[in-house]
Design a protein around this motif. Structure first.
Motif, PDB file in Angstrom:
ATOM      1  N   PHE A  89       0.801  -1.266   0.159  1.00  0.00           N
ATOM      2  CA  PHE A  89       0.002  -0.102   0.016  1.00  0.00           C
ATOM      3  C   PHE A  89       0.827   1.162   0.111  1.00  0.00           C
ATOM      4  O   PHE A  89       0.360   2.140  -0.614  1.00  0.00           O
ATOM      5  CB  PHE A  89      -0.985   0.009   1.303  1.00  0.00           C
ATOM      6  CG  PHE A  89      -1.963  -0.890   0.977  1.00  0.00           C
ATOM      7  CD1 PHE A  89      -3.097  -0.674   0.017  1.00  0.00           C
ATOM      8  CD2 PHE A  89      -2.378  -2.162   1.867  1.00  0.00           C
ATOM      9  CE1 PHE A  89      -4.013  -1.630  -0.098  1.00  0.00           C
ATOM     10  CE2 PHE A  89      -3.238  -3.070   1.717  1.00  0.00           C
ATOM     11  CZ  PHE A  89      -4.385  -2.790   0.519  1.00  0.00           C
ATOM     12  N   ASP A  90       1.935   1.311   0.567  1.00  0.00           N
ATOM     13  CA  ASP A  90       2.912   2.423   0.583  1.00  0.00           C
ATOM     14  C   ASP A  90       3.507   2.676  -0.801  1.00  0.00           C
ATOM     15  O   ASP A  90       3.434   3.765  -1.425  1.00  0.00           O
ATOM     16  CB  ASP A  90       3.918   2.126   1.738  1.00  0.00           C
ATOM     17  CG  ASP A  90       3.820   2.470   3.117  1.00  0.00           C
ATOM     18  OD1 ASP A  90       2.770   3.063   3.169  1.00  0.00           O
ATOM     19  OD2 ASP A  90       4.545   2.049   3.705  1.00  0.00           O
ATOM     20  N   GLY A 104       0.853   4.277  -2.761  1.00  0.00           N
ATOM     21  CA  GLY A 104       0.497   5.599  -1.894  1.00  0.00           C
ATOM     22  C   GLY A 104      -1.080   5.543  -1.305  1.00  0.00           C
ATOM     23  O   GLY A 104      -1.585   6.575  -1.501  1.00  0.00           O
ATOM     24  N   TRP A 105      -1.282   4.256  -1.133  1.00  0.00           N
ATOM     25  CA  TRP A 105      -2.617   4.246  -0.485  1.00  0.00           C
ATOM     26  C   TRP A 105      -2.462   4.294   0.889  1.00  0.00           C
ATOM     27  O   TRP A 105      -1.699   3.579   1.442  1.00  0.00           O
ATOM     28  CB  TRP A 105      -3.322   2.915  -1.106  1.00  0.00           C
ATOM     29  CG  TRP A 105      -3.531   3.087  -2.656  1.00  0.00           C
ATOM     30  CD1 TRP A 105      -3.393   3.968  -3.540  1.00  0.00           C
ATOM     31  CD2 TRP A 105      -3.923   1.827  -3.273  1.00  0.00           C
ATOM     32  NE1 TRP A 105      -3.800   3.659  -4.927  1.00  0.00           N
ATOM     33  CE2 TRP A 105      -4.091   2.496  -4.717  1.00  0.00           C
ATOM     34  CE3 TRP A 105      -4.197   0.469  -3.131  1.00  0.00           C
ATOM     35  CZ2 TRP A 105      -4.433   1.497  -5.853  1.00  0.00           C
ATOM     36  CZ3 TRP A 105      -4.778  -0.316  -4.293  1.00  0.00           C
ATOM     37  CH2 TRP A 105      -4.915   0.092  -5.229  1.00  0.00           C
ATOM     38  N   HIS A 106      -3.690   4.344   1.435  1.00  0.00           N
ATOM     39  CA  HIS A 106      -4.140   4.252   2.958  1.00  0.00           C
ATOM     40  C   HIS A 106      -3.837   3.045   3.595  1.00  0.00           C
ATOM     41  O   HIS A 106      -4.463   2.013   2.708  1.00  0.00           O
ATOM     42  CB  HIS A 106      -5.345   4.920   3.276  1.00  0.00           C
ATOM     43  CG  HIS A 106      -5.718   4.799   4.583  1.00  0.00           C
ATOM     44  ND1 HIS A 106      -6.282   3.514   5.145  1.00  0.00           N
ATOM     45  CD2 HIS A 106      -5.648   5.571   5.917  1.00  0.00           C
ATOM     46  CE1 HIS A 106      -6.729   3.550   6.399  1.00  0.00           C
ATOM     47  NE2 HIS A 106      -6.096   4.710   6.867  1.00  0.00           N
TER      48      HIS A 106
END
Lengths: 542, 180
Positions: free
Chosen positions: A174-175, A178-180
């Motif tokens: 997710f990093d 660029g996601w939460h």
């Protein structure tokens, strides 16, 4: 017919999460409470968790699908689509659930304002928020506060569960995107709490006989009983009765031990029989509380798809609590995606059983038989991670539960039927979800990914439906809802519905925390207004 | 069931378990590391679970189906055995799938197989619930997210979106899910 002259203060029908909370609140207030439960107690030894063949029994005797388990405490549900997952007995479906414990978002209560394809709730997030906190303390929820994708909340009563290699792998994915992401909140205690032992990470999270996962039979019912509530098991309610004044007078029920029909009278009746059982009972009670025509309609399951990925490095996700983290990256509506509403990723660990994995856990991806079998399992067991995308489905009056005119159960109650079909918005969302799941798999460096859309060979969407909500929804308008914002029937002013059937929208999350918070709120309303509710003949808007 | 298989079944009470043993030996063969399904006795579990699931009366039909593909395999060579099982899978895929899955469940619940998995460095308990697994606790110092990503819309900020461009009533998605 065995009829008693005494009139109880409160009759609760169903002893699951919400019935338990109502019984506790009202008995602790000194009211005379009786709860009728069609099933029995599920003792610790009844669970399959300590059996050597537990993985097989999870497919059979401990299968949450009522049509697979066929236990005498349950009842058949004819479904032309969904898998019907629930448990009848003290504690209800908490006996077999996974206890993932996220909250709704403020916008979930305002979909009428946002796009008008769903109704607004008659209450707001701010009204329910204090009850979330209090239910969390009852349950001992584990997790981490401070999620920037959610309104502020108090510190979780028990801290986050272990953040294993699978969680770390997905967090990095997710990093990269660029996601939460955020560590999961769970109805599972990460330290000893309220007389229950901390989670031991066994991974067998469909129910939990040690009580680390909050089974309401172990966490709430003892408190209700200690306060004086009476719990009558093996008592299958056949119908709710009403008087000439339009008030509910009580219920007729079958004693499943003696076979006798009995009558219990009460000043206030609370129905807590879940999103299938409650509409079934109302419809079987001469179409009770249904002037709106909405009883049984607007069935919501959530828009659900799944994925399983396999990575080269061991992640050993057979160990640890079943869920690891959430991603709320797509939780709010963004019209540019081509649909309204949003979804969450509920990221799992994996199956604790190599047998389950070989037989197609989550995505029906099975180990080959024959020469390649061992290489397959060696490269995949301990290397697997599962995750779901769970979205807010739009209500349709055609998605519903309804009485079957041609069949009755052994007690003469019409069998309930269920129909559910995703609508246009839901289908678009599912396509988007599946594409994003592939993105996650790529970012995680998976050597293989398998998807699950829950469509069978004929294309029918057969979702595993733990979430059966919306079938007696709450609202501001008696013509468009079954209960008001206090869960009070518009038609039967001393009858309250406190289970998940009242949810007006599904949000993007597992609903038990919200259902529980709402039940706590409704129960306190009944407690605080009991005197008036004992005689009122009119329901007013909340 | 044909007349011959009736006679065979009648005179060989162990015929079914012998045939099942050969079947599971093909489904889950052994090698230098892993025992075969036959070696760990999967056939016995399979027989009992078949009775539980399908009923006692179904056993003759099961026996006949296995006999029809040549089981017990006796002197059949490896290629012939493989072909026989492939034929069984093709002739009754649903029932074959049930047997395969049931064999997998029984195999991986076996202590000897669990020992092999542990020996490969993958922790696995036969009954994990009893003692659980020893996992390091959450480390707030290193595992608390610091990305700062995520947003939510407060109640008073929920704003109307224009859904007319979505044409939900006009543009119908017929290809959805995994088959697109």
């Amino acid at each position: 017919m065995i009829a008693r002259d005494d009139v109880r203060d409160v009759l609760i029908i169903g002893s699951g999460a919400t019935g338990a909370l109502s019984a506790m609140v009202l008995a602790q207030a000194g009211l005379d409470v009786i709860c009728l439960e069609q099933g029995g107690w599920i003792e610790r030894k009844d669970f399959v968790h300590s059996h050597t063949d537990w993985s097989w029994q999870r497919q059979t005797n401990w299968n949450p699908d009522v049509n697979r388990r066929l236990h005498a405490d349950g009842y058949p549900v004819h479904s032309d689509s969904s898998q019907v997952l629930m448990w009848n007995g003290v504690g209800g479906s908490t006996n077999a659930y996974g206890a993932i414990w996220p909250r709704y978002r403020p916008s979930d209560f305002r979909k009428g304002d946002e796009h008008g394809l769903q109704p607004n709730w008659p209450i707001s997030y701010e009204e329910i928020a204090p009850f979330y906190e209090r239910v969390d303390r009852i349950v001992g929820v584990s997790g981490l506060c401070g999620d920037p994708a959610m309104p502020p909340r108090e510190e979780c009563p028990t801290g986050p569960l272990p953040f294993g290699l699978a969680a770390q792998r997905l967090a990095k994915a997710f990093d990269k995107l660029g996601w939460h992401w955020w560590p999961v909140e769970a109805g599972v205690i990460s330290r000893d709490y309220d007389g229950r032992p901390a989670c031991n990470g066994c991974g067998m999270c469909n129910g939990c006989p040690r009580g680390s996962m909050s089974l309401f039979s172990q966490s709430v019912w003892p408190k209700a009983l200690a306060a004086g509530a009476e719990l009558k098991t093996h008592a299958r309610v056949l119908r709710i009765e009403t008087g000439a004044d339009g008030r509910a007078s009580g219920a007729i029920w079958k004693n499943r031990i003696t076979g006798a029909e009995e009558r219990t009278r009460a000043r206030v009746v609370i129905v807590a029989a879940n999103g299938v059982g409650t509409p079934r009972l109302l419809l079987a009670s001469d179409n009770l509380a249904n002037s709106s025509g909405h009883v049984g309609r607007n069935l919501l399951h959530h828009t659900l798809v799944g994925a399983q990925i396999w990575v080269d490095e061991p992640v050993n996700a057979q160990m640890g609590y079943i869920a690891s983290l959430f991603s709320r990256e797509f939780a709010e509506t963004d019209i540019s995606r081509g649909f309204v509403n949003g979804f969450n990723f509920n990221c799992l660990t994996s199956t604790p059983s190599p047998g389950e994995m070989a037989a197609g856990w989550l995505t029906n991806t099975r180990a080959p038989w024959g020469a390649g079998h061992h290489d397959w399992i060696a490269s995949r067991f301990g290397h697997s991670i599962g995750f779901f995308a769970i979205g807010d489905d739009l209500p349709s009056p055609d998605n519903r539960v309804f009485l079957n005119d041609e069949a009755t159960d052994e007690d003469g109650v019409p069998v309930i039927s269920m129909h559910y079909e995703p609508g246009e918005n839901d289908r678009r969302m599912m396509n988007f979800m599946l594409d994003r799941m592939v993105d996650v798999a790529d970012a995680a460096g998976a050597f293989d990914v398998a998807l699950q859309d829950y469509r069978d060979e004929s294309g029918v969407y057969r979702t595993p439906a733990w979430h059966m909500i919306g079938t007696c929804r709450m609202g501001d308008d008696p013509e468009d809802s079954v209960v008001n914002g206090w869960h009070q029937s518009w038609d039967v002013p001393n009858m309250f519905i406190v289970d998940g059937s009242v949810l007006a929208t599904g949000g993007v999350v597992n609903p038990t925390p919200t259902i529980s918070a709402l039940a706590l709120r409704a129960s306190e309303y009944i407690r605080d207004n009991f005197a008036e509710l004992s005689y009122t003949t009119k329901t007013i808007p909340k | 069931m044909n007349k011959t298989s009736n006679i065979v079944a009648h005179h060989r009470p162990n015929l079914l378990v012998e045939a099942l043993a050969d079947l599971v030996g093909e489904l889950i063969p052994g090698n230098e590391e892993w025992p075969s399904g036959r070696d760990v006795g999967v056939q016995y579990s399979l027989q009992l679970r078949f009775i539980e699931e399908k009923g006692d009366a179904s056993l003759p039909a099961l026996t006949a189906a296995l006999v029809a593909i040549g089981a017990p395999f006796g002197n059949l060579d490896g290629a012939a055995r493989l072909e026989a099982v492939q034929n069984l899978e093709a002739s009754e895929p649903k029932l074959f799938g049930w047997r395969r899955d049931a064999a997998y469940f029984a195999y991986y619940a076996t202590p000897g197989v669990i020992e092999v998995i542990n020996g490969r460095g993958t922790p696995l308990h036969a009954r994990p619930h009893l003692n659980g697994y020893d996992l390091p606790p959450f480390d707030r110092a290193t595992q608390t997210p610091t990305h700062g990503r995520g947003h939510w819309i407060p109640t008073e900020a929920v704003a109307r979106v224009d859904v007319s461009t979505l044409e939900l009533g006009r543009r119908i998605t017929t290809a959805w899910g995994m088959k697109r």
